[in-house]
Design a protein around this motif. Structure first.
Motif, PDB file in Angstrom:
ATOM      1  N   LEU A   9       4.282  -7.435  -3.863  1.00 45.03           N
ATOM      2  CA  LEU A   9       3.648  -6.043  -3.266  1.00 45.03           C
ATOM      3  C   LEU A   9       3.129  -5.447  -4.327  1.00 45.03           C
ATOM      4  O   LEU A   9       3.713  -5.172  -5.662  1.00 45.03           O
ATOM      5  CB  LEU A   9       4.682  -5.079  -2.867  1.00 45.03           C
ATOM      6  N   THR A  10       1.454  -5.330  -4.515  1.00 48.18           N
ATOM      7  CA  THR A  10       1.114  -4.690  -5.752  1.00 48.18           C
ATOM      8  C   THR A  10       0.753  -3.176  -5.467  1.00 48.18           C
ATOM      9  O   THR A  10       0.306  -2.916  -4.507  1.00 48.18           O
ATOM     10  CB  THR A  10      -0.129  -5.455  -5.992  1.00 48.18           C
ATOM     11  N   THR A  11       0.984  -2.694  -6.691  1.00 51.57           N
ATOM     12  CA  THR A  11       0.482  -1.273  -6.674  1.00 51.57           C
ATOM     13  C   THR A  11      -0.413  -0.698  -7.642  1.00 51.57           C
ATOM     14  O   THR A  11      -0.904   0.202  -7.794  1.00 51.57           O
ATOM     15  CB  THR A  11       1.899  -0.239  -6.640  1.00 51.57           C
ATOM     16  N   ASP A  36       3.423 -14.929  -1.282  1.00 60.93           N
ATOM     17  CA  ASP A  36       2.454 -14.330  -0.281  1.00 60.93           C
ATOM     18  C   ASP A  36       2.443 -12.804  -0.824  1.00 60.93           C
ATOM     19  O   ASP A  36       2.952 -12.263  -1.323  1.00 60.93           O
ATOM     20  CB  ASP A  36       2.688 -14.589   1.328  1.00 60.93           C
ATOM     21  N   THR A  37       1.227 -12.124  -0.340  1.00 63.71           N
ATOM     22  CA  THR A  37       0.957 -10.914  -1.237  1.00 63.71           C
ATOM     23  C   THR A  37       0.483  -9.846  -0.232  1.00 63.71           C
ATOM     24  O   THR A  37      -0.133 -10.116   0.755  1.00 63.71           O
ATOM     25  CB  THR A  37      -0.146 -10.939  -2.254  1.00 63.71           C
ATOM     26  N   ARG A  38       0.880  -8.609  -0.575  1.00 63.91           N
ATOM     27  CA  ARG A  38       0.300  -7.461   0.206  1.00 63.91           C
ATOM     28  C   ARG A  38      -0.064  -6.394  -0.967  1.00 63.91           C
ATOM     29  O   ARG A  38       0.750  -6.031  -1.859  1.00 63.91           O
ATOM     30  CB  ARG A  38       1.371  -6.630   1.149  1.00 63.91           C
ATOM     31  N   GLU A  39      -1.224  -5.762  -0.906  1.00 65.92           N
ATOM     32  CA  GLU A  39      -1.813  -4.686  -1.639  1.00 65.92           C
ATOM     33  C   GLU A  39      -1.244  -3.402  -1.030  1.00 65.92           C
ATOM     34  O   GLU A  39      -1.899  -3.108   0.004  1.00 65.92           O
ATOM     35  CB  GLU A  39      -3.292  -4.847  -1.930  1.00 65.92           C
ATOM     36  N   ILE A  40      -0.393  -2.790  -1.897  1.00 62.98           N
ATOM     37  CA  ILE A  40      -0.136  -1.275  -1.536  1.00 62.98           C
ATOM     38  C   ILE A  40      -0.943  -0.286  -1.842  1.00 62.98           C
ATOM     39  O   ILE A  40      -1.345   0.536  -1.261  1.00 62.98           O
ATOM     40  CB  ILE A  40       1.391  -1.141  -1.789  1.00 62.98           C
ATOM     41  N   ALA A  41      -1.378  -0.416  -3.335  1.00 59.92           N
ATOM     42  CA  ALA A  41      -2.101   0.477  -4.028  1.00 59.92           C
ATOM     43  C   ALA A  41      -2.994  -0.128  -5.039  1.00 59.92           C
ATOM     44  O   ALA A  41      -2.348  -1.439  -5.655  1.00 59.92           O
ATOM     45  CB  ALA A  41      -1.440   1.834  -4.297  1.00 59.92           C
ATOM     46  N   SER A  42      -3.632   0.430  -5.866  1.00 53.23           N
ATOM     47  CA  SER A  42      -4.475   0.049  -6.846  1.00 53.23           C
ATOM     48  C   SER A  42      -4.579   1.116  -7.947  1.00 53.23           C
ATOM     49  O   SER A  42      -5.677   1.577  -8.098  1.00 53.23           O
ATOM     50  CB  SER A  42      -5.524  -0.993  -6.738  1.00 53.23           C
ATOM     51  N   LEU A  93       5.290   1.268   0.804  1.00 56.59           N
ATOM     52  CA  LEU A  93       5.909   0.513   0.027  1.00 56.59           C
ATOM     53  C   LEU A  93       7.406   0.245   0.492  1.00 56.59           C
ATOM     54  O   LEU A  93       7.592  -1.042   0.968  1.00 56.59           O
ATOM     55  CB  LEU A  93       6.269   0.670  -1.397  1.00 56.59           C
ATOM     56  N   HIS A  94       8.040   1.230   0.975  1.00 60.09           N
ATOM     57  CA  HIS A  94       9.242   0.999   1.710  1.00 60.09           C
ATOM     58  C   HIS A  94       9.013   0.159   3.150  1.00 60.09           C
ATOM     59  O   HIS A  94       9.784  -0.699   3.422  1.00 60.09           O
ATOM     60  CB  HIS A  94       9.832   2.340   2.096  1.00 60.09           C
ATOM     61  N   ALA A  95       8.078   0.419   3.923  1.00 58.81           N
ATOM     62  CA  ALA A  95       7.888   0.041   5.166  1.00 58.81           C
ATOM     63  C   ALA A  95       7.542  -1.751   4.943  1.00 58.81           C
ATOM     64  O   ALA A  95       8.045  -2.683   5.506  1.00 58.81           O
ATOM     65  CB  ALA A  95       6.596   0.473   5.793  1.00 58.81           C
ATOM     66  N   THR A 107       4.446   1.710 -15.481  1.00 56.86           N
ATOM     67  CA  THR A 107       5.837   2.035 -16.111  1.00 56.86           C
ATOM     68  C   THR A 107       5.899   3.485 -16.033  1.00 56.86           C
ATOM     69  O   THR A 107       7.150   3.935 -16.191  1.00 56.86           O
ATOM     70  CB  THR A 107       5.763   1.286 -17.440  1.00 56.86           C
ATOM     71  N   ASP A 108       5.110   4.216 -15.825  1.00 56.97           N
ATOM     72  CA  ASP A 108       5.497   5.702 -16.204  1.00 56.97           C
ATOM     73  C   ASP A 108       6.377   6.283 -14.988  1.00 56.97           C
ATOM     74  O   ASP A 108       7.298   7.150 -15.468  1.00 56.97           O
ATOM     75  CB  ASP A 108       4.074   6.547 -15.870  1.00 56.97           C
ATOM     76  N   THR A 109       6.358   5.649 -13.788  1.00 58.54           N
ATOM     77  CA  THR A 109       7.113   6.362 -12.850  1.00 58.54           C
ATOM     78  C   THR A 109       8.022   5.023 -11.937  1.00 58.54           C
ATOM     79  O   THR A 109       8.659   5.124 -11.102  1.00 58.54           O
ATOM     80  CB  THR A 109       6.469   7.049 -11.553  1.00 58.54           C
ATOM     81  N   ALA A 110       7.989   3.994 -12.801  1.00 56.88           N
ATOM     82  CA  ALA A 110       8.984   2.950 -12.168  1.00 56.88           C
ATOM     83  C   ALA A 110      10.341   3.191 -11.917  1.00 56.88           C
ATOM     84  O   ALA A 110      10.954   2.884 -10.938  1.00 56.88           O
ATOM     85  CB  ALA A 110       8.854   1.759 -13.119  1.00 56.88           C
ATOM     86  N   GLU A 111      10.879   4.050 -12.753  1.00 59.47           N
ATOM     87  CA  GLU A 111      12.382   4.262 -12.728  1.00 59.47           C
ATOM     88  C   GLU A 111      12.611   5.338 -11.311  1.00 59.47           C
ATOM     89  O   GLU A 111      13.675   5.268 -10.764  1.00 59.47           O
ATOM     90  CB  GLU A 111      13.034   5.189 -13.942  1.00 59.47           C
ATOM     91  N   GLU A 112      11.404   6.131 -11.081  1.00 59.63           N
ATOM     92  CA  GLU A 112      11.598   6.800  -9.813  1.00 59.63           C
ATOM     93  C   GLU A 112      11.340   6.122  -8.454  1.00 59.63           C
ATOM     94  O   GLU A 112      12.264   6.170  -7.630  1.00 59.63           O
ATOM     95  CB  GLU A 112      10.602   8.022  -9.742  1.00 59.63           C
ATOM     96  N   THR A 113      10.330   5.221  -8.369  1.00 62.18           N
ATOM     97  CA  THR A 113      10.362   4.428  -7.488  1.00 62.18           C
ATOM     98  C   THR A 113      11.295   3.626  -7.382  1.00 62.18           C
ATOM     99  O   THR A 113      11.821   3.326  -6.152  1.00 62.18           O
ATOM    100  CB  THR A 113       8.781   3.279  -7.676  1.00 62.18           C
TER     101      THR A 113
END
Length: 327
Positions: free
Chosen positions: A8-10, A50-56, A70-72, A92-98
């Motif tokens: 899953l890419t963000t 296999d891939t899904r794009e969540i955001a870019s 992302l949760h879904a 990386t800026d908000t990886a810990e929060e996600t």
């Protein structure tokens, strides 16, 4: 079950491009999943994806819409018998929060791994593809199950509940507190430091319909109570104090926060210091003022937990404290 890994890419630096191997500026999320996976295969990473794009986007812009998607997408992957693990590419800026938000709202079992980079893909010494290869190594290891959401950065595996970004641009920017790393990993090796400790653990929180407004207030010498009043004025449902030392602040600020608690707005004391516990404190008078101590959670992670508690209807300071103690 196959060994297919859902990616899953963000966006973020791992998919960033600056157009120069030596430049300091870049744009996050410029490289698509197909190009990234093509590079991975060219390096000899032979996993099925296999891939899904969540955001870019850069992770500074991650918010409720991306978290929902992302949760879904992870729930969908968890219900697919052909998927063995999920890798989320993330800034990386908000990886810990996600990571913490997902960790608190997903069942343990299938590995869910966040991975990012400190240098864009076209920079000299880029770490993105190595980190991705390491994440694949973790995803394919049966011992990665039942550990909750993981973050892989800098040849190290961290638990979502412990990981934090501790440096702005160092290649080894991530650390774990209070428990440190779970494992060391390279594209060819993986050494766990202990067995999985969360076997069969269910999500602590249901996924909310929305997240309430919770603000982080950073304490500074000489500040007054006006910022507290401003936060209440914009409708904050909770406040996390990033206090001095062990979560302290000027008396006028503490008094204003006490008034917020009396008005039904929970206040959690955390610290602006990089590392350390914030326990219930006699000096600050937590019991008398109704404050909650963040314990091992830094301000940004304390905010995530407080948002989930408030979204579920928990507003009593004692109940909130129990949730922070139980992390």
């Amino acid at each position: 079950m196959t060994d297919t890994i859902r990616v899953l890419t963000t966006g973020g630096t791992i998919a960033g491009s600056g157009g120069s191997a030596f430049g300091s500026g870049y744009r996050p999320g410029q490289i698509g999943a197909s190009a990234m996976l093509a590079e991975a295969r060219a390096l000899g990473i032979d996993a099925q994806f296999d891939t899904r794009e969540i955001a870019s986007i850069g992770s500074q812009d991650i918010g409720w819409p991306e978290w929902q998607a992302l949760h879904a997408a992870i729930l969908e992957a968890q219900s697919d018998p052909d998927i063995c693990a999920v890798i989320v590419t993330h800034g990386t800026d908000t990886a810990e929060e996600t990571a913490l938000l997902l960790d608190l709202t997903l069942d343990c079992g299938m590995p869910v791994i966040l991975v990012g980079a400190m240098r864009p893909a076209d920079a000299v010494g880029s770490d993105g593809m190595r980190n991705f290869a390491n994440a694949v190594q973790v995803a394919r290891d049966p011992a990665a199950r039942d550990r909750g959401v993981l973050v892989v950065m800098g040849d190290t595996v961290f638990a979502a509940r412990d990981v934090r970004k501790a440096a702005t641009s160092n290649i080894d920017a991530f650390k774990g507190f209070p428990r440190g790393p779970l494992a060391r990993v390279t594209p060819s090796t993986l050494d766990w430091f202990g067995p999985a400790a969360r076997i069969g653990e269910r999500a602590r929180f249901a996924w909310p319909e929305a997240l309430p407004r919770v603000a982080i207030l950073i304490a500074g010498a000489g500040m007054d109570e006006k910022p507290v009043e401003a936060l209440l004025g914009i409708g904050c449902k909770g406040i996390v104090l990033a206090g001095m030392g062990q979560g302290n602040a000027p008396e006028c600020v503490l008094a204003a926060l006490q008034q917020a608690v009396a008005a039904g707005v929970p206040v959690v004391r955390s610290s602006r210091v990089d590392e350390g516990m914030v326990d219930r404190n006699v000096e600050v008078e937590d019991d008398a003022r109704g404050f909650v101590a963040a314990r091992a959670l830094n301000p940004q992670k304390a905010r995530v937990l407080l948002m989930l508690l408030l979204a579920g209807g928990t507003t009593d300071p004692a109940a909130i404290q129990s949730a922070f103690d139980a992390r």
